[in-house]
Design a protein around this motif. Structure first.
Motif, PDB file in Angstrom:
ATOM      1  N   ASN A  54      -0.036 -17.267  -4.386  1.00  0.00           N
ATOM      2  CA  ASN A  54      -0.695 -16.904  -3.134  1.00  0.00           C
ATOM      3  C   ASN A  54       0.090 -15.776  -2.468  1.00  0.00           C
ATOM      4  O   ASN A  54       0.710 -15.943  -1.425  1.00  0.00           O
ATOM      5  N   ASP A  55       0.061 -14.628  -3.110  1.00  0.00           N
ATOM      6  CA  ASP A  55       0.807 -13.454  -2.659  1.00  0.00           C
ATOM      7  C   ASP A  55      -0.076 -12.241  -2.915  1.00  0.00           C
ATOM      8  O   ASP A  55      -0.385 -11.919  -4.062  1.00  0.00           O
ATOM      9  N   HIS A  56      -0.485 -11.555  -1.847  1.00  0.00           N
ATOM     10  CA  HIS A  56      -1.440 -10.466  -1.999  1.00  0.00           C
ATOM     11  C   HIS A  56      -0.921  -9.356  -2.897  1.00  0.00           C
ATOM     12  O   HIS A  56      -1.651  -8.853  -3.769  1.00  0.00           O
ATOM     13  N   ALA A  57       0.319  -8.955  -2.712  1.00  0.00           N
ATOM     14  CA  ALA A  57       0.854  -7.839  -3.485  1.00  0.00           C
ATOM     15  C   ALA A  57       0.949  -8.193  -4.965  1.00  0.00           C
ATOM     16  O   ALA A  57       0.604  -7.386  -5.834  1.00  0.00           O
ATOM     17  N   VAL A  58       1.399  -9.415  -5.253  1.00  0.00           N
ATOM     18  CA  VAL A  58       1.527  -9.834  -6.652  1.00  0.00           C
ATOM     19  C   VAL A  58       0.148  -9.953  -7.297  1.00  0.00           C
ATOM     20  O   VAL A  58      -0.061  -9.542  -8.448  1.00  0.00           O
ATOM     21  N   THR A  59      -0.806 -10.508  -6.562  1.00  0.00           N
ATOM     22  CA  THR A  59      -2.165 -10.635  -7.091  1.00  0.00           C
ATOM     23  C   THR A  59      -2.766  -9.278  -7.400  1.00  0.00           C
ATOM     24  O   THR A  59      -3.347  -9.057  -8.477  1.00  0.00           O
ATOM     25  N   PRO A  98      -2.027  -3.737  -0.083  1.00  0.00           N
ATOM     26  CA  PRO A  98      -0.648  -4.009  -0.489  1.00  0.00           C
ATOM     27  C   PRO A  98      -0.273  -3.403  -1.839  1.00  0.00           C
ATOM     28  O   PRO A  98       0.898  -3.422  -2.201  1.00  0.00           O
ATOM     29  N   HIS A  99      -1.261  -2.873  -2.575  1.00  0.00           N
ATOM     30  CA  HIS A  99      -0.954  -2.214  -3.843  1.00  0.00           C
ATOM     31  C   HIS A  99      -1.662  -0.866  -3.864  1.00  0.00           C
ATOM     32  O   HIS A  99      -2.869  -0.792  -3.629  1.00  0.00           O
ATOM     33  N   SER A 101      -2.693   1.104  -6.157  1.00  0.00           N
ATOM     34  CA  SER A 101      -3.652   1.424  -7.218  1.00  0.00           C
ATOM     35  C   SER A 101      -5.017   0.787  -7.028  1.00  0.00           C
ATOM     36  O   SER A 101      -5.933   1.058  -7.807  1.00  0.00           O
ATOM     37  N   ILE A 102      -5.156  -0.085  -6.037  1.00  0.00           N
ATOM     38  CA  ILE A 102      -6.418  -0.787  -5.843  1.00  0.00           C
ATOM     39  C   ILE A 102      -6.980  -0.492  -4.457  1.00  0.00           C
ATOM     40  O   ILE A 102      -6.298  -0.674  -3.445  1.00  0.00           O
ATOM     41  N   GLN A 103      -8.215  -0.040  -4.419  1.00  0.00           N
ATOM     42  CA  GLN A 103      -8.931   0.127  -3.164  1.00  0.00           C
ATOM     43  C   GLN A 103      -9.543  -1.212  -2.770  1.00  0.00           C
ATOM     44  O   GLN A 103     -10.198  -1.866  -3.588  1.00  0.00           O
ATOM     45  N   ILE A 104      -9.343  -1.622  -1.529  1.00  0.00           N
ATOM     46  CA  ILE A 104      -9.908  -2.873  -1.036  1.00  0.00           C
ATOM     47  C   ILE A 104     -11.191  -2.568  -0.271  1.00  0.00           C
ATOM     48  O   ILE A 104     -11.200  -1.770   0.671  1.00  0.00           O
ATOM     49  N   ILE A 105     -12.282  -3.198  -0.689  1.00  0.00           N
ATOM     50  CA  ILE A 105     -13.545  -3.142   0.050  1.00  0.00           C
ATOM     51  C   ILE A 105     -13.560  -4.345   0.977  1.00  0.00           C
ATOM     52  O   ILE A 105     -13.580  -5.485   0.530  1.00  0.00           O
ATOM     53  N   GLY A 106     -13.507  -4.096   2.265  1.00  0.00           N
ATOM     54  CA  GLY A 106     -13.391  -5.177   3.234  1.00  0.00           C
ATOM     55  C   GLY A 106     -14.668  -5.982   3.375  1.00  0.00           C
ATOM     56  O   GLY A 106     -15.758  -5.429   3.529  1.00  0.00           O
ATOM     57  N   GLY A 107     -14.532  -7.309   3.309  1.00  0.00           N
ATOM     58  CA  GLY A 107     -15.661  -8.202   3.499  1.00  0.00           C
ATOM     59  C   GLY A 107     -15.603  -8.884   4.852  1.00  0.00           C
ATOM     60  O   GLY A 107     -14.525  -9.104   5.421  1.00  0.00           O
ATOM     61  N   ALA A 108     -16.776  -9.221   5.371  1.00  0.00           N
ATOM     62  CA  ALA A 108     -16.910  -9.925   6.649  1.00  0.00           C
ATOM     63  C   ALA A 108     -17.433 -11.329   6.395  1.00  0.00           C
ATOM     64  O   ALA A 108     -17.947 -11.652   5.317  1.00  0.00           O
TER      65      ALA A 108
END
Length: 288
Positions: A54-59, A98-99, A101-108
């Motif tokens: 449960n670690d955002h950067a590691v995931t 947190p990484h 190389s990955i773009q995060i698409i924000g969800g609501a």
């Protein structure tokens, strides 16, 4: 963990987009105590072990190593009056992943017992810049055709908001016979909303595939149910190639991203490309 080049060579697939994009449409990077609480739930109630901490950067590092370059972050409201905080956290994560190389698409997310679910969604889209919607019927203990969501569905239809729905109510995350009826009702009443059946309604995939075939606004993601890959046939994937999305459920999953990707290696190049990125990109492009 294998690099994307190593994995793609072994699996024999190419990305949907010429730029190498692979989109994971089902990730839960939940904030703080909620993320910890969800992890405890999995540890206490479901068979493990889970493959990511449960670690955002590691995931995200693990997903990036598997070749994933975009991820839809899907929060979910377990009770009223928490959605706005979850949406703000989702927007902050999308703005500063947190990484690199990955773009995060924000969800609501919303809950039908919120004072104004449609106002919360409008704020999430217009003020926070979030782009997809997530509803979790078992966690929030509601049905997606709850009348309190009617105005929200109208807004989502007007804006073509991609909406991921976990329709099942079982504690295991399974969706059982009859539990897709409420989703079908929404699809019929609001045909402009792209409705994505989470986990392809595992293990009730036969009913889910009937809905995909019957309604052009119903999609399904291929996200595993903890340790179980979804049982969607190659024939269904090929017949409705424009209606399926890749998902991992990271970090709360017993299957690696590589395992989810390898499921696609026996499909035709066009179908594989659509599932890897093409369908997700089209949904976001069509959203307003």
């Amino acid at each position: 963990m294998a690099s994307f080049d190593e994995f793609s060579s072994a699996a024999g697939f190419s990305s949907a987009a010429g730029d190498g994009t692979v989109v994971d449409c089902h990730v839960h990077l939940l904030p703080g105590r909620l993320g910890e609480s969800v992890r405890r739930f999995f540890d206490n109630h479901l068979d493990g072990p889970l493959v990511y901490p449960n670690d955002h950067a590691v995931t995200l590092q693990a997903l990036a190593s598997a070749g994933i370059s975009e991820a839809w972050n899907l929060p979910y409201a377990h009770r009223p009056h928490v959605a706005e905080g979850l949406n703000k956290a989702s927007a902050q994560l999308a703005a500063a992943p947190p990484h690199p190389s990955i773009q995060i698409i924000g969800g609501a997310t919303v809950h039908p017992a919120d004072d104004s679910p449609e106002r919360i969604l409008a704020e999430a889209l217009d003020t926070l810049g979030l782009r997809v919607l997530k509803l979790h019927c078992s966690v929030g203990d509601f049905e997606v055709d709850d009348p309190r969501l009617d105005k929200l569905w109208k807004l989502a239809e007007n804006r073509s908001v991609p909406t991921v729905i976990h329709a099942g109510h079982h504690i295991s995350g399974e969706t059982h016979q009859g539990e897709l009826a409420a989703l079908e009702n929404v699809a019929r009443r609001f045909p402009g909303v792209p409705l994505i059946i989470a986990h392809a309604a595992h293990p009730n995939t036969v009913e889910a595939m009937k809905l995909v075939a019957a309604y052009p606004n119903i999609y399904a993601d291929l996200t595993p149910r903890v340790i179980d890959p979804v049982a969607v046939t190659d024939e269904d994937l090929e017949a409705h190639a424009d209606r399926f999305l890749l998902g991992t459920d990271a970090p709360n999953t017993g299957l690696t991203a590589e395992a989810c990707l390898s499921r696609l290696d026996r499909l035709s190049p066009g179908t594989r490309a659509a599932i890897l990125a093409g369908n997700a990109r089209r949904l976001l492009t069509n959203a307003r």
